[in-house]
Design an enzyme around this catalytic site. Structure first.
Site, PDB file in Angstrom:
ATOM      1  N   LYS A  15      -6.587  -9.245 -31.524  1.00 57.50           N
ATOM      2  CA  LYS A  15      -5.718  -8.310 -32.269  1.00 57.50           C
ATOM      3  C   LYS A  15      -5.992  -6.866 -31.849  1.00 57.50           C
ATOM      4  CE  LYS A  15      -7.247  -9.771 -36.302  1.00 57.50           C
ATOM      5  NZ  LYS A  15      -8.295 -10.736 -35.886  1.00 57.50           N
ATOM      6  N   ARG A  89      -5.261  -9.908 -45.705  1.00 64.31           N
ATOM      7  CA  ARG A  89      -6.102 -11.047 -45.342  1.00 64.31           C
ATOM      8  C   ARG A  89      -6.206 -12.058 -46.468  1.00 64.31           C
ATOM      9  NH1 ARG A  89      -9.434  -8.444 -41.299  1.00 64.31           N
ATOM     10  NH2 ARG A  89     -11.092  -9.760 -40.516  1.00 64.31           N
ATOM     11  N   ARG A 128     -18.512 -10.235 -26.851  1.00 66.52           N
ATOM     12  CA  ARG A 128     -17.858  -8.921 -27.024  1.00 66.52           C
ATOM     13  C   ARG A 128     -18.895  -7.790 -27.066  1.00 66.52           C
ATOM     14  NH1 ARG A 128     -13.799  -7.814 -31.907  1.00 66.52           N
ATOM     15  NH2 ARG A 128     -15.550  -8.523 -33.160  1.00 66.52           N
ATOM     16  N   ARG A 165     -17.280 -16.208 -40.553  1.00 67.22           N
ATOM     17  CA  ARG A 165     -15.999 -15.478 -40.567  1.00 67.22           C
ATOM     18  C   ARG A 165     -14.832 -16.430 -40.300  1.00 67.22           C
ATOM     19  NH1 ARG A 165     -17.383 -11.303 -36.147  1.00 67.22           N
ATOM     20  NH2 ARG A 165     -15.237 -10.557 -36.350  1.00 67.22           N
TER      21      ARG A 165
HETATM   22  P1  AP5 Z   1     -10.704  -8.396 -30.020  1.00 68.53           P
HETATM   23  O1  AP5 Z   1      -9.408  -7.845 -29.536  1.00 68.53           O
HETATM   24  O2  AP5 Z   1     -11.805  -7.439 -30.287  1.00 68.53           O
HETATM   25  O3  AP5 Z   1     -10.452  -9.387 -31.269  1.00 68.53           O
HETATM   26  P2  AP5 Z   1      -9.947  -9.102 -32.743  1.00 68.53           P
HETATM   27  O4  AP5 Z   1      -8.902 -10.129 -33.042  1.00 68.53           O
HETATM   28  O5  AP5 Z   1      -9.585  -7.676 -32.919  1.00 68.53           O
HETATM   29  O6  AP5 Z   1     -11.279  -9.496 -33.531  1.00 68.53           O
HETATM   30  P3  AP5 Z   1     -12.108  -8.797 -34.696  1.00 68.53           P
HETATM   31  O7  AP5 Z   1     -13.458  -9.458 -34.674  1.00 68.53           O
HETATM   32  O8  AP5 Z   1     -12.098  -7.323 -34.589  1.00 68.53           O
HETATM   33  O9  AP5 Z   1     -11.312  -9.270 -35.906  1.00 68.53           O
HETATM   34  P4  AP5 Z   1     -11.812  -9.472 -37.322  1.00 68.53           P
HETATM   35  O10 AP5 Z   1     -10.484  -9.766 -37.906  1.00 68.53           O
HETATM   36  O11 AP5 Z   1     -12.856 -10.458 -37.615  1.00 68.53           O
HETATM   37  O12 AP5 Z   1     -12.596  -8.135 -37.621  1.00 68.53           O
HETATM   38  P5  AP5 Z   1     -12.249  -6.889 -38.525  1.00 68.53           P
HETATM   39  O13 AP5 Z   1     -12.801  -5.710 -37.869  1.00 68.53           O
HETATM   40  O14 AP5 Z   1     -10.812  -6.907 -38.925  1.00 68.53           O
HETATM   41  O15 AP5 Z   1     -11.197  -9.482 -28.939  1.00 68.53           O
HETATM   42  C1  AP5 Z   1     -12.420 -10.177 -29.073  1.00 68.53           C
HETATM   43  C2  AP5 Z   1     -13.104 -10.348 -27.700  1.00 68.53           C
HETATM   44  O16 AP5 Z   1     -12.336 -11.215 -26.873  1.00 68.53           O
HETATM   45  C3  AP5 Z   1     -13.253  -9.046 -26.906  1.00 68.53           C
HETATM   46  O17 AP5 Z   1     -14.476  -9.098 -26.224  1.00 68.53           O
HETATM   47  C4  AP5 Z   1     -12.072  -9.061 -25.929  1.00 68.53           C
HETATM   48  O18 AP5 Z   1     -12.370  -8.347 -24.749  1.00 68.53           O
HETATM   49  C5  AP5 Z   1     -11.875 -10.535 -25.680  1.00 68.53           C
HETATM   50  N1  AP5 Z   1     -10.476 -10.929 -25.541  1.00 68.53           N
HETATM   51  C6  AP5 Z   1      -9.412 -10.445 -26.255  1.00 68.53           C
HETATM   52  N2  AP5 Z   1      -8.267 -11.087 -25.882  1.00 68.53           N
HETATM   53  C7  AP5 Z   1      -8.639 -12.000 -24.941  1.00 68.53           C
HETATM   54  C8  AP5 Z   1      -7.924 -12.992 -24.190  1.00 68.53           C
HETATM   55  N3  AP5 Z   1      -6.590 -13.157 -24.352  1.00 68.53           N
HETATM   56  N4  AP5 Z   1      -8.615 -13.757 -23.331  1.00 68.53           N
HETATM   57  C9  AP5 Z   1      -9.957 -13.600 -23.173  1.00 68.53           C
HETATM   58  N5  AP5 Z   1     -10.690 -12.682 -23.845  1.00 68.53           N
HETATM   59  C10 AP5 Z   1     -10.044 -11.898 -24.723  1.00 68.53           C
HETATM   60  O19 AP5 Z   1     -13.071  -7.223 -39.857  1.00 68.53           O
HETATM   61  C11 AP5 Z   1     -14.477  -7.155 -39.925  1.00 68.53           C
HETATM   62  C12 AP5 Z   1     -14.932  -7.369 -41.359  1.00 68.53           C
HETATM   63  O20 AP5 Z   1     -14.395  -6.335 -42.219  1.00 68.53           O
HETATM   64  C13 AP5 Z   1     -14.454  -8.669 -42.034  1.00 68.53           C
HETATM   65  O21 AP5 Z   1     -15.314  -9.744 -41.754  1.00 68.53           O
HETATM   66  C14 AP5 Z   1     -14.480  -8.264 -43.532  1.00 68.53           C
HETATM   67  O22 AP5 Z   1     -15.773  -8.271 -44.064  1.00 68.53           O
HETATM   68  C15 AP5 Z   1     -14.013  -6.816 -43.495  1.00 68.53           C
HETATM   69  N6  AP5 Z   1     -12.562  -6.669 -43.636  1.00 68.53           N
HETATM   70  C16 AP5 Z   1     -11.694  -6.120 -42.737  1.00 68.53           C
HETATM   71  N7  AP5 Z   1     -10.430  -6.153 -43.200  1.00 68.53           N
HETATM   72  C17 AP5 Z   1     -10.478  -6.740 -44.428  1.00 68.53           C
HETATM   73  C18 AP5 Z   1      -9.498  -7.067 -45.399  1.00 68.53           C
HETATM   74  N8  AP5 Z   1      -8.177  -6.803 -45.184  1.00 68.53           N
HETATM   75  N9  AP5 Z   1      -9.883  -7.669 -46.549  1.00 68.53           N
HETATM   76  C19 AP5 Z   1     -11.204  -7.934 -46.770  1.00 68.53           C
HETATM   77  N10 AP5 Z   1     -12.186  -7.648 -45.890  1.00 68.53           N
HETATM   78  C20 AP5 Z   1     -11.830  -7.056 -44.725  1.00 68.53           C
END
Ligand code: AP5
Length: 206
Positions: A15, A89, A128, A165
């Site tokens: 994402k 979420r 990552r 997660r």
């Molecule tokens: P990347 O693009 O970084 O993945 P992402 O989908 O953005 O993953 P996140 O881990 O950031 O998502 P998340 O939803 O868990 O975290 P968030 O910060 O929202 O890609 C991942 C890796 O793969 C990278 O190394 C990239 O280079 C590689 N890659 C990408 N695309 C690829 C492809 N096509 N092929 C190969 N490699 C690829 O949330 C973190 C925490 O915050 C949560 O756990 C929770 O505690 C809290 N939180 C956030 N939002 C909320 C909410 N709305 N409600 C409650 N708690 C929340």
């Protein structure tokens, strides 16, 4: 507000990676609740102190906190096209969001579901790395950082937390797939594919 796009999908689905491209190529604005929370943790604010324990455990931060953050942000936004990355979420977050938008005479335009296998998620997140200066994301195998950049690993990218997660995604976030399907908003992209291919699928949708 202009277009309202939601990026829905498990952790590590790509994402953030795809948001970076839409920002660069089309001037989208990205609103990532994860980034907002990490910034608050880094700055040691009240919000950060509350959020850290949930994040480190791979749990969701309580809905009322998240909904409050989004309310404040919506007030600041003007006519931009916005990607909501990682929000909503849970069903209560989605309902609260619909209500907020309805008050402005707006609605969600499209929800893009990033469909990806659990084991691929574990591979991606355990590899990552992030440049703390620019926030740019790398992967030690698929997209290695240049040697001069000192990258860091996120605290919640350890394998046991990644698996937690994923479990939280399946139980608490996946119900949103039906929620948006029923409302005719859902579009699915195959996010197991390489980044360029995923980007092409998204561009077709938008
Ligand atoms: P990347 O693009 O970084 O993945 P992402 O989908 O953005 O993953 P996140 O881990 O950031 O998502 P998340 O939803 O868990 O975290 P968030 O910060 O929202 O890609 C991942 C890796 O793969 C990278 O190394 C990239 O280079 C590689 N890659 C990408 N695309 C690829 C492809 N096509 N092929 C190969 N490699 C690829 O949330 C973190 C925490 O915050 C949560 O756990 C929770 O505690 C809290 N939180 C956030 N939002 C909320 C909410 N709305 N409600 C409650 N708690 C929340």
């Amino acid at each position: 507000m202009g277009k309202i796009i939601i990026f829905l999908g498990p952790p590590g689905a790509g994402k953030g990676t795809q948001s970076e491209r839409l920002i660069k190529d089309y001037g989208f604005i990205q609103l990532s609740t994860g980034d907002i929370l990490r910034e608050a943790v880094k700055n040691g604010t009240e919000l950060g102190k509350k959020a850290k324990q949930y994040m480190d455990a791979g749990q969701l931060v309580p809905d009322d906190i998240i909904i409050g953050i989004i309310k404040d942000k919506l007030d600041e936004l003007k006519d931009e096209n916005i990607i909501f990355d990682g929000f909503p979420r849970t069903i209560p977050q989605a309902e609260a969001f619909d209500e907020m938008l309805a008050k402005e005479g707006k609605e969600v335009d499209k929800v893009i579901l990033f469909d990806v296998d659990d084991e691929e998620v574990v591979n991606r997140l355990s590899g990552r790395r992030i440049d703390p200066k620019t926030g740019k994301t790398y992967h030690i195998i698929y997209n290695p950082p240049p040697p001069e950049i000192e990258v860091i690993q996120r605290d919640d990218d350890k394998e046991d937390v990644i698996r937690k997660r994923l479990e939280v995604y399946h139980t608490q976030t996946k119900p949103l797939v039906d929620y948006y399907k029923k409302r005719g908003k859902l579009v699915v992209v195959n996010a197991n594919n390489p980044p360029d291919d995923v980007y092409n699928q998204i561009k077709e949708v938008l």
